[in-house]
Write an enzyme that holds these catalytic residues in place. Structure first.
Site, mmCIF file in Angstrom:
data_model
loop_
_atom_site.group_PDB
_atom_site.id
_atom_site.type_symbol
_atom_site.label_atom_id
_atom_site.label_comp_id
_atom_site.label_asym_id
_atom_site.label_seq_id
_atom_site.Cartn_x
_atom_site.Cartn_y
_atom_site.Cartn_z
ATOM 1 C CG ASP A 11 -1.976 -1.048 1.191
ATOM 2 O OD1 ASP A 11 -2.279 -1.537 0.088
ATOM 3 O OD2 ASP A 11 -2.502 -1.404 2.254
ATOM 4 C CG ASP A 134 -11.344 -1.922 -1.073
ATOM 5 O OD1 ASP A 134 -10.678 -2.951 -1.255
ATOM 6 O OD2 ASP A 134 -10.930 -0.785 -1.369
#
Length: 279
Positions: A11, A134
């Site tokens: 990330d 997500d």
């Protein structure tokens, strides 16, 4: 039987010139984890099957993604690279593939413009088109209250899973399982499925979500969110029926290196690629 894939996830926060890898809990409480190129090189040398780069603020900040980081990484890293964040139009796929990536992942842009999936898959091939989802649990009292959503029984009741966009900052009302099935029909080649409830918690993947997604799709599902040890990855493959397992914290902070995870899985009968350390 196809080998199961182990995929470290980076990330990336590009608020510094060369980027930095960060890790949060439930998409919040962010902490620094390292340099993206250095970490990717380490994971390649350790035998990772793929590496995912997610530019976690590109969609929120409405900017393009990290071409320069990918170009620097692929000089010395020779496993498939998937890039997500800031992929908004078919030309972005081409740009990232030219920079050295093998796949592009999109979430926000695909939900806002579903035609992007079919357009991109025709342009670069479905194998290069990953849709990231997500998903967050939304509990309900009556499992029969909705015919349109996938209602899943979990340990503490019944729920459906809502898709979020902009890095978890906004919710859409879209059912995650239904959306994944639509993505498959439009040409997506893979689903990167992240449980927002489990992200960074180290409590294990959301197995009911992963299993339901895997059972309703013909394309591969990558399990993401919540891994704390190799046992959790084993459960994602056996109980969750995932094709690949993505992890961050256990690799970034050297709690369970990639070779140790693969040896554990191999010892328990999971088909994985075992090889000598690269580099």
């Amino acid at each position: 039987m196809l080998a199961k894939r182990i995929i470290p996830c980076l990330d990336c926060d590009l608020q510094v010139p060369h980027g930095r890898v960060v890790k949060g809990v439930e998409f919040k409480r962010i902490r620094y984890a390292g340099d993206p190129v250095e970490l990717a090189t380490r994971y390649y040398e350790d035998g990772a099957d793929e590496i995912v780069f997610l530019d976690i603020t590109a969609s929120h900040e409405r900017r393009e993604t990290m071409t320069h980081v990918i170009e620097a990484t692929t000089e010395n890293v020779f496993v498939p690279i998937c890039v997500g964040g800031g992929i908004r139009k078919p030309e972005d796929y081409v740009k990232m593939l030219k920079a050295g990536a093998d796949k592009c992942s999109t979430n926000t842009a695909a939900i806002k413009n579903p035609e992007l999936i079919s357009e991109a898959s025709k342009l670069v091939g479905s194998q290069a088109c990953v849709v990231a989802i997500d998903a967050k649990r939304r509990y309900i009292e009556n499992p029969r209250e909705s015919d349109e959503r996938f209602i899943i029984e979990v340990d503490d009741g019944y729920c459906w899973y809502e898709c979020s966009i902009y890095g978890g900052r906004e919710f859409t009302g879209i059912d995650a399982i239904n959306w994944a099935m639509e993505c498959q029909e439009m040409g997506a080649g893979e689903i990167l499925l992240t449980s927002m409830d489990r992200d960074g918690t180290k409590e294990g993947y959301d197995i009911p979500l992963t299993r339901t997604m895997s059972e309703n799709l013909d394309i591969p599902v990558i399990a993401s969110g919540g891994v704390g040890n190799p046992q959790h990855i084993y459960e994602a493959f056996t109980d969750g029926k995932a094709d690949a397992a993505l992890a961050a914290s256990i690799f970034h902070f050297n709690e369970y290196p990639v070779p140790a995870v693969k040896e554990y899985l191999h010892s328990r009968g999971i088909p994985v690629r075992l090889q000598e350390k690269r580099g």
